[in-house]
Design a protein around this motif. Sequence first.
Motif, PDB file in Angstrom:
ATOM      1  N   UNK A   1       1.633 -16.039  14.504  1.00  0.00           N
ATOM      2  CA  UNK A   1       2.502 -15.351  15.153  1.00  0.00           C
ATOM      3  C   UNK A   1       2.918 -13.987  14.638  1.00  0.00           C
ATOM      4  N   UNK A   2       3.259 -13.269  15.464  1.00  0.00           N
ATOM      5  CA  UNK A   2       3.917 -11.804  14.851  1.00  0.00           C
ATOM      6  C   UNK A   2       2.961 -11.107  13.866  1.00  0.00           C
ATOM      7  N   UNK A   3       1.685 -11.389  13.751  1.00  0.00           N
ATOM      8  CA  UNK A   3       0.732 -10.614  12.860  1.00  0.00           C
ATOM      9  C   UNK A   3       1.097  -9.239  13.219  1.00  0.00           C
ATOM     10  N   UNK A   4       1.022  -8.906  14.393  1.00  0.00           N
ATOM     11  CA  UNK A   4       1.085  -7.207  14.772  1.00  0.00           C
ATOM     12  C   UNK A   4       2.377  -6.647  14.124  1.00  0.00           C
ATOM     13  N   UNK A   5       3.522  -7.545  14.263  1.00  0.00           N
ATOM     14  CA  UNK A   5       4.760  -6.812  13.813  1.00  0.00           C
ATOM     15  C   UNK A   5       5.230  -6.639  12.281  1.00  0.00           C
ATOM     16  N   UNK A   6       4.200  -7.236  11.607  1.00  0.00           N
ATOM     17  CA  UNK A   6       4.132  -6.736  10.194  1.00  0.00           C
ATOM     18  C   UNK A   6       3.315  -5.805   9.658  1.00  0.00           C
ATOM     19  N   UNK A   7       2.605  -5.315  10.514  1.00  0.00           N
ATOM     20  CA  UNK A   7       1.810  -4.185   9.934  1.00  0.00           C
ATOM     21  C   UNK A   7       2.408  -3.103   9.105  1.00  0.00           C
ATOM     22  N   UNK A   8       3.289  -2.524   9.717  1.00  0.00           N
ATOM     23  CA  UNK A   8       3.915  -1.453   9.320  1.00  0.00           C
ATOM     24  C   UNK A   8       4.451  -1.648   7.764  1.00  0.00           C
ATOM     25  N   UNK A   9       5.058  -2.993   7.437  1.00  0.00           N
ATOM     26  CA  UNK A   9       5.619  -3.538   6.180  1.00  0.00           C
ATOM     27  C   UNK A   9       4.382  -3.624   5.301  1.00  0.00           C
ATOM     28  N   UNK A  10       3.156  -4.145   5.752  1.00  0.00           N
ATOM     29  CA  UNK A  10       2.151  -4.563   4.926  1.00  0.00           C
ATOM     30  C   UNK A  10       1.582  -3.335   4.416  1.00  0.00           C
ATOM     31  N   UNK A  11       1.630  -2.224   5.191  1.00  0.00           N
ATOM     32  CA  UNK A  11       0.895  -1.033   4.622  1.00  0.00           C
ATOM     33  C   UNK A  11       1.478  -0.646   3.147  1.00  0.00           C
ATOM     34  N   UNK A  12       2.560  -1.199   2.823  1.00  0.00           N
ATOM     35  CA  UNK A  12       3.094  -0.954   1.427  1.00  0.00           C
ATOM     36  C   UNK A  12       2.234  -1.748   0.481  1.00  0.00           C
ATOM     37  N   UNK A  13       1.649  -2.632   0.755  1.00  0.00           N
ATOM     38  CA  UNK A  13       1.116  -3.512  -0.210  1.00  0.00           C
ATOM     39  C   UNK A  13      -0.140  -2.902  -0.999  1.00  0.00           C
ATOM     40  N   UNK A  14      -0.249  -2.771  -2.057  1.00  0.00           N
ATOM     41  CA  UNK A  14      -0.977  -1.691  -2.636  1.00  0.00           C
ATOM     42  C   UNK A  14      -2.485  -2.252  -2.928  1.00  0.00           C
ATOM     43  N   UNK A  15      -3.574  -1.386  -3.078  1.00  0.00           N
ATOM     44  CA  UNK A  15      -4.913  -2.053  -3.664  1.00  0.00           C
ATOM     45  C   UNK A  15      -5.712  -2.737  -2.739  1.00  0.00           C
ATOM     46  N   UNK A  16      -6.407  -3.355  -3.175  1.00  0.00           N
ATOM     47  CA  UNK A  16      -7.585  -4.243  -2.364  1.00  0.00           C
ATOM     48  C   UNK A  16      -6.796  -5.206  -1.652  1.00  0.00           C
ATOM     49  N   UNK A  17      -5.401  -5.694  -2.112  1.00  0.00           N
ATOM     50  CA  UNK A  17      -4.616  -6.576  -1.532  1.00  0.00           C
ATOM     51  C   UNK A  17      -4.342  -6.041  -0.176  1.00  0.00           C
ATOM     52  N   UNK A  18      -3.819  -4.912  -0.122  1.00  0.00           N
ATOM     53  CA  UNK A  18      -3.098  -4.186   1.047  1.00  0.00           C
ATOM     54  C   UNK A  18      -4.248  -4.154   2.043  1.00  0.00           C
ATOM     55  N   UNK A  19      -5.589  -3.647   1.547  1.00  0.00           N
ATOM     56  CA  UNK A  19      -6.674  -3.369   2.497  1.00  0.00           C
ATOM     57  C   UNK A  19      -7.157  -4.796   3.153  1.00  0.00           C
ATOM     58  N   UNK A  20      -7.217  -5.533   2.473  1.00  0.00           N
ATOM     59  CA  UNK A  20      -7.664  -7.271   3.168  1.00  0.00           C
ATOM     60  C   UNK A  20      -6.428  -7.660   4.027  1.00  0.00           C
ATOM     61  N   UNK A  21      -5.109  -7.309   3.573  1.00  0.00           N
ATOM     62  CA  UNK A  21      -4.165  -8.078   4.324  1.00  0.00           C
ATOM     63  C   UNK A  21      -4.361  -6.991   5.788  1.00  0.00           C
TER      64      UNK A  21
END
Lengths: 449, 1086
Positions: free
Chosen positions: B676-696
């Motif tokens: 559900x709504x994975x696309x809606x949180x892309x913007x916010x997820x960009x703030x997650x740093x490092x390898x974690x952010x890339x995987x997410x």
Amino acid sequence: MSTAIDHTYRYPFASCLKRQDKGARLDLATCRGLEEHPYFFEGSVRRPRHFATMLLTLSEVVRTHFFRPMPPNLDPVLTCSEDMLRLEGFSGCCGVYARIDLPPASFDGTVHRAGTTNVDFNEPLRGALKRLSGDGTVAFAVGRDEVVLKQDDERFVEKKVKLPLRWLKGFSEVQAYQTTLSPVFELSAPDALRFLRSLSKSGRPKRPSFVVPAGRSLRLTQRESAHAVRLSGTHRIKVLEPLLVMARSLRVWRDESAGTSAWEVGFDPGTFFLMISPDFYRGFSGEGQVLTTLAAGRGEKHLARVRAALAWQSAIDSAALARELELDQVAVDTALAVLGTRGLAGYDVTSGHYFHRVLPFDLSQVEALQPRLLNARRLLAEGQVTSAGGKDSGSSDFIVRGSDVEHYVRLRPEGDRCSCPWFSRYRGKRGPCKHLLAAQFLFETQDES
Amino acid sequence: MTPEELVRQIVHGQPEELAKALETLPEAERRKLSGTTAALEKAWRSGWDDTFVYRKFAKEVSRYLGRSPSEKDLAHGLARQNLALAILGAGTLGQVKHLDVTTINRPHNTFDALCLKVIRDRRPSWLSAWVDHQLSAWWHRVFNWAVLRDLIRDGVCPKPSCDGYIELLADSAWGPQRGHKDKASSLPELLLVEPDVLAEDIWRLFEVETSAFSGWRVGRCDPRLDINQWPVALARLADDGHLDRQRLLDESLRALTRDFKRDTLSGLCRFHRLLQPTADESRARESIHLGLLSHGNSFIVTFALDMLTDLERQGSLDGRAFLQAAAAVFAQPTKGPAMKCLKMAERIAKRDPSLRAAAISLAIEALSHGAAEVQERSMKLLSKWQEAVQRDHKDLLRARGEHISPSARAEMRAIFGEPEVRPPPHARSAQVPGRDELRQRIESLPEKERRLVGLDDINGVLDRPLMPAPLAFAATEVPILHAIDPVEPIDSVDDLIDAAAQAVETLDSAEELERILGAISRLCNRRPANFEPRTAALVKRIYEHEAHRGLVVPGPCGMTSGNLLGLWLRDRYRPPKYWEFDPLPTVKFGKSASDRDFLLPYHLLNAPFAFTQYRLEELRQRVGKRIEAPLLAEPTHRGGWIDPQVFVERLLQSQRAKVPFLRSDFIQGLLRLAPDGRGNVREAARSVAGIWGACLGWVLGDGGPPSRAKTNDLDIWIAAGRALAPQGDLSSAFPGLPGGIPDLVEPAAYRWRAGVRMKDGRRSRRDIQGVVIDPMPGPDDSGFRACFPETAEWVRQSRWQLTPAQNSFFLARCKDMAAVFNERRKLTQRTFQRLPTAAMHFFATGDLKAGSTDRSYDLCRAWSIEMLAMVWPLNPDSALALGASAIGCRIDKDPVLHAPDHAFLQPLFDRSRPWSEMAVLALCLALNAKDGDCQVTGIDALTEALDDGRAHPTGLAKVLAALARVSFLRANRLAAALIQVAQLSRNHKMAVAIILQEFFDRLADLPKDAHHLLQLLLDLMVELEQGLDDSTRRRLAEVKGTSKSAKLARRLCALETAPDSTVIWEAQARAVESRLRLAEGWLAAR
């Protein structure tokens, strides 16, 4: 303290069903009550087949231990009053209570006197009842006239049994648990029979299941839902199967919080009422929902007056009794609940009234058999309960000394809590633990002072 | 004799001397000595002390002799024997009841002979009471029959009246323990020399439950030859005129009404038959046989019916009495006696037409029987006697209408008119939608949703009586959270303490554990003022809990959970005492240089649980440091799902607080990420740093796979790939990783087979081989064997034995699995901890072998089993495959608390996806299981899944047919389960009818017990007013013969479809409506 008492059923003759010129005659032998062998009723049964099947099912309940293969040899209890004949029984495992309610429309005949007694059930009688057809009339008597008794040359029948105290306690207290039942669904007897027949005998679920409506009938599920009735040990309600072949309806009752359920089979006229404990391995004697009432001593004050006003009523109108005794109706209800736990009153959930009866056993030890209550009082007397502060707006914390560890008790208007394993395991569904009771005693004492 | 002399004799004397000394002692003098024997007996009974010395006894002796006996005096055992003789010679009843003697039966034993001599010399007044006491303790009898009879014959002891005496008599038939001096004599010969036994005691064998009649089988060998069996011996004695034959006949029948065990009762029936009663003898006992018709045991009813049938054939049966008494037969749940009874009624009515009215009443009574076969037989008789049916009968018949099966009801309607069927009191009459309304709603759906819910063929769905096509969507394609209940997090320390205290006693579900973990993670550093006293009892329970229940239990997950709770509560942890004795084994392999580093720890064998344990351990370490942070993987919705928005918020919150993410927590969070709504949180997820952010970012569609991932980060990238494409092939994203490992880079592709051994065309209960599932059919284990011969041999020999297919899979892939982290020679627990999707398949199914009674601890808890499916809610097939194996190997076993296989079925309740083949397999096995918990859970799951379209009849029929082909199916259990499902609604009836039709279509040969399913199909088709499909009709028309199945098949083939049936339309409309609800729910959620 001994865990069982020796009890002897001593009947002047063996209950029997004999063929007569026109039909048959059923004689139930009695023992104990106000007299040694009371003579209650003489008349005839209107629906012999129904009556026989009800008696057989009741007999099945009292002679069964639903948890372990230990057949107990117990006899049902009969209460006779002007407008109701009641037969009650309690299973050997203390987890199933059964009662037959027969209104005057079930019989033609005379009630000689009112009272409670044990009635003899034996194998030949069971066999004869199974063979009883619906044709012809069946004369029926509870007890025998003393004159006839003396003339008869029949041998006394003695059955020596060990009555476990927990059995006596459960039988007495089960009445109190009926007051919290509410009806959930009602269905026709054939539909109910279909449901009972669908319950597997061999591979029955070990976990508690739930009964829910399914189409016209019911079905078993393991998904809890709003109107589901908890059922543990499906074999316990399978005893109703023979009744439903000829009954009118089945009404199911439940107590959502405690997990008890009741199964009321309706006949024209009469009912067969079966109440089962929340788990098949746990009897009513281990439940403790009435402990709070008993602990607080509510009802004790007017107990003697209410008890004195009982006169074998088949339905005690507590409002009328309250007016008669010039008491508050709540006080009368509480007194009746206490009398219920002491085997001095029964409760009929279908009418919503208590009825008067005195269980024909030595109940002196039962009154003292409340281990949690006794332990709570001991904790208080030994000064093991101390206040932990936080007393405001009906809330208070206590520390109660347990074995090797201190338990933390919180009394709150929204629900009391204790840190002991008993409370954690049952979350109050089996009544308060001894630590909670002790804290409640102290809380009330502090309040009064 | 003085007390001192007696004590000296006991300690230092010989038994013969003591017996001699006691021989002529007057009773008064013996009584005086009883105080001494009592004290010695009590001291002896207190036993050894810690140094194995009878110290109390020695002290008691020193009171009399002035000095203690030496250890040597007591070591040779004579003191014990002398004490026993002294007690027999001078003691009281209370003392002999505690006598330290197991037997005095051995004929050549000196001590036994001396005991008997002392008793005979003394003739104690308590002997009778002692004998009664001994006989009531059947497990430990000092006397045997021969010794006791000698004492009785010699007048030393009166004949006992207790039941134990008769039990001893019954046991005396068994030669080696009979104890008779003349072992060559047969039982009748031995009885003939005991006239009083023959005259009196023999008859009590019919009053007391003994071994005399239990376990005895006619036909196992020639019973006439085994003269030492009681029934045969009694029959012989009767034949020879030593016993009253008439009394034997009467007593054997009378005993049937006693409260004896089933085995004894059946032995008595066989004994009565062995006596071969003549016609006159049977006739004289007709009333007793009629009485037995109301017996509670069906085999006794059958026995009585057999005896009455003989009378009826001889023309000497009182038909009227039989017809009156026989109504009780229908109370038996088994159909055999009922069918026999109806056959007899038919013969009686044929012979004497005046009894036809009574026979009709009996046939009407039979309609209340639960078996459709009995009802149909009864209906046949009624239609045959139609002319004699009176008005009273018709009223009764109509009243019975509700009791009878739909197929029999149809016959009844044709003959006697409409039966009385009252409306159900709680029935709800919901409006059935019309065709136009449904068409309009379908047309208003977007094309994609219409296709996904199987409604793209509008005309086909609405105009033909068909189920809509199977649902065709993947879990990541549609929103799911709107249909799933949210999980309420624990948000205060008070509630956390209560929840933890409860979980230690009883843990309801894996979700509850997740709530507790989440709360500990967030609140571990908060200590209210009363924290210590409030948690004191909980700490004690965690450390000293010895009951194996709740959360803190043995096993990797339970132990790590306990560890975590201990650290949260008290900053330190010590394991419960009993764990010290249960260390986890670590097994090392390899003696050769090439094998040396290859480790195969215990955890490998429980690889599916390794990841959960890893998560708990990582969290424990953080809690130990009192670092508060949200638990990334705490489910927000039931089934383990996490709302992506909440997940990203938790990541950012931890990042802001500079709390490093736990690796396992992040992996678990990804695998639980709802679509559900994975696309809606892309913007916010960009703030997650490092390898974690890339995987997410890759999971959320905002980035691609790793161009060149570090080996150490492979686990996170693989988890991300599996969260993005649960069933996809990731080979192109991870070109360097080995293929052939299921759910690593390649999706699992399951192949399964059920196994059962057959003998003489019948399946044996003991020979269930279980269900073998291979998640990745591929290479065999030859390469592994060549590389690690010793390890392969160990696996072959170990108690964790695998079936050949599992062995092949297991061995072939261990090496590849090790290669993921370049650990070519080192396969460690860590490998499995970090690759949870693949580790789920590395399960040594020694626990799940058919017949296995041992289970690893984690498989004994419902919550730890539920955790398996919650590891990867996006694709629970691996957990379901494990469940199918578990249920399959216990298919014929009773439910037991330590095998909560029902917990494997939890993913079937998740409304987010259509059922896969593994889901259908697990469900079909559950419906066939003897385990009531499994079966009822299976029925619940099927009921829900048919309602919302997740289960489709075609898939179910395919798997059921595959199971039936290898005789793995129990048609009676399946029919009972499907009846439960079908009764729910017309939609369910239609679905079950289609399942059964497609099932029969796929079978070349019908199973032997197919009549259960055919009967159900017949009832359903009658209720739905439908005829069979052409293909099913053709298939069933091929079934020839006179078997039950053939008869039912013919009846099914004769059914015709009712034109314009509203019944089938209602079923169809409901099915379409549920699909519409599903699609409309998606649209609303978007």
